[in-house]
Design a protein around this motif. Structure first.
Motif, PDB file in Angstrom:
ATOM      1  N   ARG A   1      12.081 -16.811  13.147  1.00 11.45           N
ATOM      2  CA  ARG A   1      13.281 -16.371  14.173  1.00 11.45           C
ATOM      3  C   ARG A   1      12.667 -17.508  14.977  1.00 11.45           C
ATOM      4  O   ARG A   1      12.062 -17.679  15.701  1.00 11.45           O
ATOM      5  CB  ARG A   1      13.596 -14.982  14.865  1.00 11.45           C
ATOM      6  N   VAL A   2      13.840 -18.591  15.483  1.00 11.38           N
ATOM      7  CA  VAL A   2      13.751 -19.362  16.310  1.00 11.38           C
ATOM      8  C   VAL A   2      14.973 -18.718  17.367  1.00 11.38           C
ATOM      9  O   VAL A   2      15.691 -18.829  17.967  1.00 11.38           O
ATOM     10  CB  VAL A   2      13.727 -21.064  16.315  1.00 11.38           C
ATOM     11  N   MET A   3      14.144 -18.587  18.980  1.00 15.76           N
ATOM     12  CA  MET A   3      14.906 -18.198  20.080  1.00 15.76           C
ATOM     13  C   MET A   3      15.931 -18.778  20.005  1.00 15.76           C
ATOM     14  O   MET A   3      16.161 -19.914  20.509  1.00 15.76           O
ATOM     15  CB  MET A   3      13.975 -17.390  20.774  1.00 15.76           C
ATOM     16  N   GLY A   4      17.801 -18.353  20.673  1.00 18.58           N
ATOM     17  CA  GLY A   4      18.016 -18.996  20.613  1.00 18.58           C
ATOM     18  C   GLY A   4      18.921 -19.250  19.854  1.00 18.58           C
ATOM     19  O   GLY A   4      20.154 -20.340  20.003  1.00 18.58           O
ATOM     20  N   GLU A   5      18.332 -19.570  18.230  1.00 19.24           N
ATOM     21  CA  GLU A   5      18.893 -20.921  17.483  1.00 19.24           C
ATOM     22  C   GLU A   5      18.792 -20.160  16.354  1.00 19.24           C
ATOM     23  O   GLU A   5      19.397 -20.687  15.428  1.00 19.24           O
ATOM     24  CB  GLU A   5      17.640 -21.879  17.624  1.00 19.24           C
ATOM     25  N   GLY A   6      18.178 -18.544  16.218  1.00 18.45           N
ATOM     26  CA  GLY A   6      18.722 -18.245  14.778  1.00 18.45           C
ATOM     27  C   GLY A   6      17.769 -18.011  13.302  1.00 18.45           C
ATOM     28  O   GLY A   6      17.252 -18.579  14.203  1.00 18.45           O
ATOM     29  N   GLN A   7      17.764 -17.787  12.020  1.00 22.73           N
ATOM     30  CA  GLN A   7      16.936 -16.991  11.948  1.00 22.73           C
ATOM     31  C   GLN A   7      16.513 -18.033  10.169  1.00 22.73           C
ATOM     32  O   GLN A   7      17.757 -18.835  10.163  1.00 22.73           O
ATOM     33  CB  GLN A   7      16.774 -16.498  10.619  1.00 22.73           C
ATOM     34  N   PHE A   8      15.729 -18.255  10.203  1.00 27.19           N
ATOM     35  CA  PHE A   8      15.398 -19.242   9.360  1.00 27.19           C
ATOM     36  C   PHE A   8      14.720 -19.030   7.590  1.00 27.19           C
ATOM     37  O   PHE A   8      13.434 -18.072   8.124  1.00 27.19           O
ATOM     38  CB  PHE A   8      14.822 -20.640   9.098  1.00 27.19           C
ATOM     39  N   GLU A   9      14.642 -19.447   6.669  1.00 26.37           N
ATOM     40  CA  GLU A   9      13.926 -18.550   5.404  1.00 26.37           C
ATOM     41  C   GLU A   9      13.169 -19.668   4.756  1.00 26.37           C
ATOM     42  O   GLU A   9      14.121 -21.252   4.478  1.00 26.37           O
ATOM     43  CB  GLU A   9      14.595 -17.785   4.566  1.00 26.37           C
ATOM     44  N   VAL A  10      12.496 -19.860   4.983  1.00 24.45           N
ATOM     45  CA  VAL A  10      11.390 -20.807   4.646  1.00 24.45           C
ATOM     46  C   VAL A  10      10.444 -20.632   3.324  1.00 24.45           C
ATOM     47  O   VAL A  10      10.083 -19.435   3.441  1.00 24.45           O
ATOM     48  CB  VAL A  10      10.094 -21.646   5.889  1.00 24.45           C
ATOM     49  N   GLY A  11      10.367 -20.915   2.338  1.00 23.10           N
ATOM     50  CA  GLY A  11      10.573 -20.756   1.298  1.00 23.10           C
ATOM     51  C   GLY A  11       8.450 -20.920   0.844  1.00 23.10           C
ATOM     52  O   GLY A  11       8.311 -22.041   2.397  1.00 23.10           O
ATOM     53  N   ASP A  12       7.957 -20.460   0.394  1.00 24.10           N
ATOM     54  CA  ASP A  12       6.416 -20.529   0.294  1.00 24.10           C
ATOM     55  C   ASP A  12       5.849 -21.951   0.445  1.00 24.10           C
ATOM     56  O   ASP A  12       4.481 -22.317  -0.015  1.00 24.10           O
ATOM     57  CB  ASP A  12       6.145 -19.730  -1.013  1.00 24.10           C
TER      58      ASP A  12
ATOM     59  N   GLN B   1      13.641 -27.801   9.479  1.00 22.94           N
ATOM     60  CA  GLN B   1      13.499 -29.186   8.179  1.00 22.94           C
ATOM     61  C   GLN B   1      13.356 -28.231   6.465  1.00 22.94           C
ATOM     62  O   GLN B   1      14.770 -28.328   5.367  1.00 22.94           O
ATOM     63  CB  GLN B   1      13.487 -29.557   8.813  1.00 22.94           C
ATOM     64  N   TYR B   2      12.611 -27.451   6.938  1.00 26.64           N
ATOM     65  CA  TYR B   2      12.435 -27.061   5.761  1.00 26.64           C
ATOM     66  C   TYR B   2      13.121 -25.632   5.633  1.00 26.64           C
ATOM     67  O   TYR B   2      12.903 -24.836   4.538  1.00 26.64           O
ATOM     68  CB  TYR B   2      10.450 -26.566   5.093  1.00 26.64           C
ATOM     69  N   GLY B   3      13.295 -24.886   6.349  1.00 19.91           N
ATOM     70  CA  GLY B   3      13.989 -23.382   6.133  1.00 19.91           C
ATOM     71  C   GLY B   3      15.791 -23.171   5.954  1.00 19.91           C
ATOM     72  O   GLY B   3      16.395 -24.287   6.168  1.00 19.91           O
ATOM     73  N   THR B   4      15.944 -22.250   5.393  1.00 22.60           N
ATOM     74  CA  THR B   4      17.061 -22.282   5.424  1.00 22.60           C
ATOM     75  C   THR B   4      18.067 -21.596   5.881  1.00 22.60           C
ATOM     76  O   THR B   4      17.661 -20.224   6.370  1.00 22.60           O
ATOM     77  CB  THR B   4      17.547 -21.581   4.185  1.00 22.60           C
ATOM     78  N   PRO B   5      18.996 -22.120   6.629  1.00 16.86           N
ATOM     79  CA  PRO B   5      19.600 -21.212   8.048  1.00 16.86           C
ATOM     80  C   PRO B   5      20.510 -20.155   7.044  1.00 16.86           C
ATOM     81  O   PRO B   5      20.655 -19.704   6.279  1.00 16.86           O
ATOM     82  CB  PRO B   5      20.777 -22.179   8.585  1.00 16.86           C
ATOM     83  N   LEU B   6      20.189 -18.518   8.124  1.00 18.05           N
ATOM     84  CA  LEU B   6      20.438 -17.977   7.602  1.00 18.05           C
ATOM     85  C   LEU B   6      22.330 -17.180   7.613  1.00 18.05           C
ATOM     86  O   LEU B   6      21.855 -18.305   9.088  1.00 18.05           O
ATOM     87  CB  LEU B   6      20.222 -16.233   7.993  1.00 18.05           C
ATOM     88  N   PRO B   7      23.275 -16.814   7.680  1.00 14.61           N
ATOM     89  CA  PRO B   7      24.486 -16.712   8.213  1.00 14.61           C
ATOM     90  C   PRO B   7      23.939 -16.035   9.874  1.00 14.61           C
ATOM     91  O   PRO B   7      23.462 -15.072  10.045  1.00 14.61           O
ATOM     92  CB  PRO B   7      25.069 -15.463   7.792  1.00 14.61           C
ATOM     93  N   LEU B   8      25.183 -16.355  11.184  1.00 10.48           N
ATOM     94  CA  LEU B   8      24.593 -15.611  12.203  1.00 10.48           C
ATOM     95  C   LEU B   8      24.700 -13.922  11.896  1.00 10.48           C
ATOM     96  O   LEU B   8      24.285 -13.298  12.819  1.00 10.48           O
ATOM     97  CB  LEU B   8      25.395 -16.374  13.274  1.00 10.48           C
ATOM     98  N   ASP B   9      25.267 -13.300  11.242  1.00 10.44           N
ATOM     99  CA  ASP B   9      25.670 -12.275  11.235  1.00 10.44           C
ATOM    100  C   ASP B   9      24.901 -11.099  10.343  1.00 10.44           C
ATOM    101  O   ASP B   9      24.765 -10.572   9.987  1.00 10.44           O
ATOM    102  CB  ASP B   9      27.407 -12.236  10.350  1.00 10.44           C
ATOM    103  N   SER B  10      23.728 -12.639   9.930  1.00  7.71           N
ATOM    104  CA  SER B  10      22.260 -11.415   9.340  1.00  7.71           C
ATOM    105  C   SER B  10      21.267 -10.588  10.272  1.00  7.71           C
ATOM    106  O   SER B  10      21.455 -11.490  11.282  1.00  7.71           O
ATOM    107  CB  SER B  10      21.862 -12.730   8.476  1.00  7.71           C
ATOM    108  N   LEU B  11      21.410  -9.630   9.379  1.00  8.05           N
ATOM    109  CA  LEU B  11      19.722  -8.533  10.032  1.00  8.05           C
ATOM    110  C   LEU B  11      19.016  -8.805   9.902  1.00  8.05           C
ATOM    111  O   LEU B  11      18.469  -7.530   9.326  1.00  8.05           O
ATOM    112  CB  LEU B  11      20.881  -7.973  10.629  1.00  8.05           C
ATOM    113  N   GLU B  12      18.814  -9.435   8.905  1.00  7.38           N
ATOM    114  CA  GLU B  12      17.331  -9.739   8.457  1.00  7.38           C
ATOM    115  C   GLU B  12      16.031  -9.597   9.656  1.00  7.38           C
ATOM    116  O   GLU B  12      16.206 -10.188  10.640  1.00  7.38           O
ATOM    117  CB  GLU B  12      16.848 -10.666   7.379  1.00  7.38           C
TER     118      GLU B  12
END
Length: 97
Positions: free
Chosen positions: A4-15, A53-64
């Motif tokens: 999570r980047v505060m104020g910008e959302g969550q990003f899933e980054v692959g290994d 760049q390398y992370g995939t943004p998660l939907p804003l309504d996602s609570l992961e």
């Protein structure tokens, strides 16, 4: 890994990108330790840019649950220093250098 980047959302980054992020994290630790604001700004901007760049943004309504929370781009060197000192491993803990 979900970051999570505060104020910008969550990003899933692959290994496959975690080694690069760990290298950027090491640069950030060096910059913070130097106390040089310009060096810190550059290193932190590179780390945040790579997450986006390398992370995939998660939907804003996602609570992961986030495995890592990064302050926003306007964070001060002192705020990031405090984060680094929390576990002594950088902002991305638990990954080999």
């Amino acid at each position: 890994m979900i970051m999570r980047v505060m104020g910008e959302g969550q990003f899933e980054v692959g290994d496959d990108h975690l080694n690069l992020l760990n290298e950027l994290d090491a640069e950030l630790v060096t910059a913070v330790d130097s106390g040089n604001e310009e060096l810190f700004r550059h290193a932190y901007a590179k780390l945040l840019a790579a997450v986006k760049q390398y992370g995939t943004p998660l939907p804003l309504d996602s609570l992961e649950p986030s495995e890592l929370i990064l302050p926003n781009a306007e964070a001060t060197i002192d705020e990031v220093r405090e984060l680094l000192m929390a576990d002594g491993e950088g902002v991305i803990p638990g990954f080999p250098e």
